[in-house]
Scaffold this motif. Structure first.
Motif, PDB file in Angstrom:
ATOM      1  N   HIS A 128       0.874  -1.173   0.000  1.00 15.10           N
ATOM      2  CA  HIS A 128       0.000   0.000   0.000  1.00 15.10           C
ATOM      3  C   HIS A 128       0.905   1.213   0.000  1.00 15.10           C
ATOM      4  O   HIS A 128       1.678   1.422   0.933  1.00 15.10           O
ATOM      5  N   ARG A 129       0.804   1.974  -1.072  1.00 13.12           N
ATOM      6  CA  ARG A 129       1.776   3.035  -1.346  1.00 13.12           C
ATOM      7  C   ARG A 129       3.177   2.411  -1.391  1.00 13.12           C
ATOM      8  O   ARG A 129       3.402   1.534  -2.209  1.00 13.12           O
ATOM      9  N   PHE A 156      -1.323  -1.060  -4.175  1.00 11.52           N
ATOM     10  CA  PHE A 156      -2.468  -0.172  -4.102  1.00 11.52           C
ATOM     11  C   PHE A 156      -1.948   1.252  -3.894  1.00 11.52           C
ATOM     12  O   PHE A 156      -1.131   1.492  -2.992  1.00 11.52           O
ATOM     13  N   GLU A 157      -2.358   2.162  -4.731  1.00  9.88           N
ATOM     14  CA  GLU A 157      -2.016   3.586  -4.624  1.00  9.88           C
ATOM     15  C   GLU A 157      -0.508   3.818  -4.477  1.00  9.88           C
ATOM     16  O   GLU A 157      -0.058   4.518  -3.563  1.00  9.88           O
ATOM     17  N   THR A 166       3.226   5.397  -5.006  1.00  8.75           N
ATOM     18  CA  THR A 166       3.636   6.787  -5.238  1.00  8.75           C
ATOM     19  C   THR A 166       3.984   7.027  -6.703  1.00  8.75           C
ATOM     20  O   THR A 166       3.873   8.156  -7.190  1.00  8.75           O
ATOM     21  N   PRO A 177      -0.129   7.417  -8.477  1.00 16.10           N
ATOM     22  CA  PRO A 177      -0.995   7.814  -7.356  1.00 16.10           C
ATOM     23  C   PRO A 177      -2.469   7.512  -7.592  1.00 16.10           C
ATOM     24  O   PRO A 177      -3.004   7.725  -8.687  1.00 16.10           O
ATOM     25  N   GLY A 178      -3.094   6.995  -6.530  1.00 16.11           N
ATOM     26  CA  GLY A 178      -4.523   6.772  -6.533  1.00 16.11           C
ATOM     27  C   GLY A 178      -5.005   5.583  -7.323  1.00 16.11           C
ATOM     28  O   GLY A 178      -6.206   5.309  -7.374  1.00 16.11           O
ATOM     29  N   GLN A 179      -4.089   4.841  -7.946  1.00 16.45           N
ATOM     30  CA  GLN A 179      -4.470   3.710  -8.788  1.00 16.45           C
ATOM     31  C   GLN A 179      -3.794   2.433  -8.292  1.00 16.45           C
ATOM     32  O   GLN A 179      -3.215   2.418  -7.204  1.00 16.45           O
ATOM     33  N   SER A 180      -3.862   1.363  -9.090  1.00 17.58           N
ATOM     34  CA  SER A 180      -3.247   0.089  -8.733  1.00 17.58           C
ATOM     35  C   SER A 180      -2.214  -0.286  -9.786  1.00 17.58           C
ATOM     36  O   SER A 180      -2.266   0.171 -10.935  1.00 17.58           O
ATOM     37  N   THR A 228     -10.921  -1.419  -7.599  1.00 13.93           N
ATOM     38  CA  THR A 228     -11.493  -0.208  -8.198  1.00 13.93           C
ATOM     39  C   THR A 228     -12.820   0.106  -7.509  1.00 13.93           C
ATOM     40  O   THR A 228     -13.887   0.042  -8.120  1.00 13.93           O
ATOM     41  N   ARG A 230     -15.329   2.285  -1.264  1.00 13.55           N
ATOM     42  CA  ARG A 230     -14.004   2.891  -1.099  1.00 13.55           C
ATOM     43  C   ARG A 230     -13.626   3.018   0.371  1.00 13.55           C
ATOM     44  O   ARG A 230     -12.463   2.781   0.742  1.00 13.55           O
ATOM     45  N   ASP A 288     -10.222   1.262   1.804  1.00 14.01           N
ATOM     46  CA  ASP A 288      -9.179   2.070   2.417  1.00 14.01           C
ATOM     47  C   ASP A 288      -8.932   1.679   3.868  1.00 14.01           C
ATOM     48  O   ASP A 288      -7.785   1.640   4.339  1.00 14.01           O
TER      49      ASP A 288
END
Length: 516
Positions: free
Chosen positions: A97-98, A222-223, A225, A228-231, A370, A377, A381
Motif C-alpha cells: 500500500h503506497r 495499491f495507490e 507513489t 498515485p490513486g491507482q493500482s 477499483t 471505497r 481504504d
C-alpha cells in the motif's frame, strides 16, 4: 525481439477438391485452449480437425500465469515439463500500500508436488509447445489460414463453411467445439450473447525488456507513489521480459494510452529508469461474463468463447484448460459409444459452476481494486490501513484471488473423517512415489486407488495400489488405516470409502458414465 514469430505452414485442405467424410470433431481456434482440446481428445483416441484463421502464435505475452493445475493438465498433454523449464517459477506474492509492504503469502508452502504453484510463461511459448505436439500427433489435423465463415447444425451433425487462400470448402462433424476466444465468431454466428457485468475501468498491460535483479515474485501495489490513486502489478517473465499492469480509469482513451509517448513515461516511474525496451502494449476493460449454457446441441463452447473474467487472479487461461480437462473424456466417451449424450450435460453443469466461481472471485477482486465512491471505497481504504498492523485483516485485502481448481458439488459418496483436500469433486492431490508421481499414474481412465488395503478388480476401471507414505497419509487417509478412492479420467475424485465392496464401487463407476 526476444521471441521470433515464425508462421506455420498453410496446406491446401483436401475439402477444396472433393467432399471430405464427416469428422468426429472440428475445433475452431488454434490458441492454447483449442490445441489443448485436440491433444486431450487424441489422448482418448479421438481425431479432430483444428481450424484457425491465422498462422502464427498470439502476438504479445497475453496469458502468462499458469497455475499448478494447468501445469498438471499440460503435463498430460506432453508439454508440462517443457513449460516449467522455460518459465519463471514463483509462489510468493507481495502486496503493497503506497510504498509499504502490507503482507506477503506463499501459495505452495508444502513439498511433495511435481508441479510448482505457478509458472510465468508467455502465451506464445505455450501455444508453440502445444502446436509442436499437435503437429507430431497423427490424430490432430491442424489447418492454418482456414477461417470459419458460417456455422449450421441439425439433430445429427454440425457443419461449417471455411474460407482459405485457395477458396471455400465445407466440413461436417459430429461435434463442433468453439475455442475461438472472447470475441468468438462462432458465438456471434449463432446469435449467442454473454450475461454478466462490464466494469467501467481500464488497465494498461505493458511488456518491457530490461535487465534487472528482481525476485521471481508477484508484486501488487495499491495507490503506489509512482502511480498515485491507482493500482499496479509487476510480474517477471522469461527472456528478461517484465509484465506491468497499470490502472488507468474509465475516462481514458484506450488508443491514446497505448502510444509510446504515453506508455514510456509511466513505465519509467515504475522501474525508476529508462533503460528498457517496450515489447508489447494493450489496454483492456474489466468484464466478468459468460454464456448461459456452454452446450448448444452439437456446438460446444470452451475457454474464453464461453466465459471471460478480469485478468487479476489468472483465471482466464487456467479456467479454459480446466474446461478442456472436463470435456475431453466426456466427449470421447460419447463418441465411442461408452456414454449417452446426456454426459455432456455434466460438462455444462460443472464448468458453468467453475466459471461462476471464477466470476465471483474476479468480481470481488475488481470491486476491491477499483471501489466505487462511498461505502466500497471506505471499506477498501480501512482494510488496507488495518492490514499492515493486524494480521486478521490481511485476508480481506483482495488484489486477485489466484486460480485454483474448483471442487465440483455432489460428485459422489464420501467417507467421513478423510482429509478435505481429497474430497469428492476435488482434483486428486499429487504425491511422490518411488518411481514417479501419483498424478502421472492417474488420468485418462477411471482408476480405483487402493491405499493401505487391497481391492478386487472391478470391470470398467483400472486398479492402482500405492504404498502409504507420510504424504499419502496426510492427503488421503488422515487417521484412517485404509481407504479406496475412485478417480475420474480428469484426475477428479469421484468417490471414496474406507471399506467398500465390489458392488458399491461398480455402482459408482456406472454413475460416472451416466452423469447426474
Amino acid at each position: 525481439m526476444p521471441y521470433d514469430y515464425q508462421p506455420f505452414e498453410y496446406t491446401a485442405p483436401p475439402g477444396l477438391t472433393a467432399p471430405e467424410p464427416r469428422h468426429k470433431v472440428v475445433i475452431v481456434g488454434a490458441g492454447p485452449i483449442g490445441v489443448a482440446m485436440a491433444l486431450e481428445l487424441a489422448n482418448h483416441g479421438i481425431p479432430s480437425v483444428v481450424l484457425d484463421d491465422n498462422n502464427v502464435v498470439s502476438v504479445g505475452s497475453r496469458a502468462i500465469c499458469w497455475s499448478k493445475r494447468s501445469l498438471e493438465i499440460l503435463d498430460r498433454l506432453g508439454v508440462g515439463e517443457k513449460s516449467v523449464e522455460k518459465g519463471v517459477t514463483w509462489k510468493v506474492g507481495r502486496t503493497f500500500h503506497r510504498d509499504a509492504e502490507v503482507f506477503n503469502f506463499d501459495l505452495l508452502p508444502e513439498a511433495g508436488h511435481k508441479m510448482p504453484a505457478f509458472v510465468n510463461l508467455q502465451q506464445y511459448y505455450v501455444e508453440e509447445y502445444l502446436v509442436q505436439a499437435a503437429l507430431a500427433n497423427p490424430l490432430v489435423d491442424l489447418r492454418f489460414k482456414n477461417k470459419v465463415v458460417t456455422v449450421h447444425q441439425d439433430a445429427d451433425e454440425a457443419r461449417v463453411d471455411i474460407e482459405t487462400p485457395d477458396g471455400l470448402y465445407s466440413l461436417s462433424c459430429a461435434y463442433l467445439i468453439a475455442c475461438d476466444g472472447a470475441r468468438s465468431p462462432v458465438r456471434h454466428m449463432m446469435g449467442l450473447e454473454f450475461d454478466g457485468e462490464l466494469f467501467e475501468e481500464r488497465f494498461l498491460i505493458a511488456d518491457i525488456e530490461m535487465t534487472a535483479d528482481t525476485p521471481s515474485e508477484r508484486w501488487f501495489w495499491f495507490e503506489p507513489t509512482f502511480h498515485p490513486g491507482q493500482s499496479a502489478l509487476l510480474h517477471k517473465q522469461p527472456d528478461n521480459i517484465y509484465r506491468i499492469d497499470l490502472q488507468l480509469g474509465w475516462d481514458t482513451d484506450p488508443e491514446e494510452e497505448k502510444t509510446p509517448e504515453k506508455v514510456i513515461p509511466r513505465i519509467e516511474k515504475v522501474v525508476g529508469h529508462s533503460d528498457f525496451r517496450l515489447d508489447w502494449v494493450s489496454v483492456y476493460t474489466f468484464q466478468c461474463r459468460r454464456l448461459q449454457s456452454f452446450v448448444h446441441d452439437r456446438v460446444l463452447f470452451v475457454g474464453d468463447s464461453a466465459h471471460v473474467v478480469s485478468p487479476f487472479g489468472a483465471r482466464g487461461g487456467n479456467g479454459g484448460l480446466q474446461d478442456v480437462d472436463n470435456l475431453g473424456w466426456k466427449l470421447a466417451a460419447v463418441l465411442n459409444g461408452q456414454a449417452e449424450t446426456s454426459l455432456l450435460e455434466t460438462y455444462d453443469a460443472e464448468r458453468t459452476y467453475g466459471s461462476d466461481e471464477n466470476i465471483r472471485n474476479s468480481t470481488r477482486s475488481t470491486r476491491f481494486m477499483t471501489p466505487a465512491d462511498g461505502a466500497e471505497r471506505l471499506f477498501r481504504d480501512q482494510v488496507l490501513a488495518l492490514a499492515s498492523k493486524a494480521p486478521f485483516a490481511r485476508g480481506w485485502v483482495n488484489s486477485g484471488r489466484l486460480s485454483v481448481p474448483c471442487v465440483y458439488p455432489d460428485c459422489g459418496p464420501d467417507a467421513p473423517g478423510l482429509p478435505a483436500v481429497s474430497r469428492p469433486g476435488a482434483v486428486a492431490p499429487d504425491a511422490p512415489l518411488d518411481n514417479g508421481w501419483l498424478l502421472s499414474a492417474l488420468g485418462g481412465k477411471v482408476t480405483v486407488l487402493a491405499l493401505g488395503c487391497k481391492t478386487a478388480d472391478v470391470p470398467g476401471a483400472e486398479t492402482l495400489s500405492v504404498p502409504v507414505t507420510d504424504t499419502i497419509r496426510a492427503r488421503y487417509l488422515g487417521d484412517a488405516a485404509q481407504a479406496v478412492y475412485l478417480i475420474r479420467p480428469d484426475q477428479v475424485v469421484a468417490a471414496r470409502w474406507k471399506t467398500p465392496d465390489a458392488g458399491t464401487i461398480s455402482a459408482a463407476i456406472e454413475t460416472i458414465w451416466r452423469g447426474k
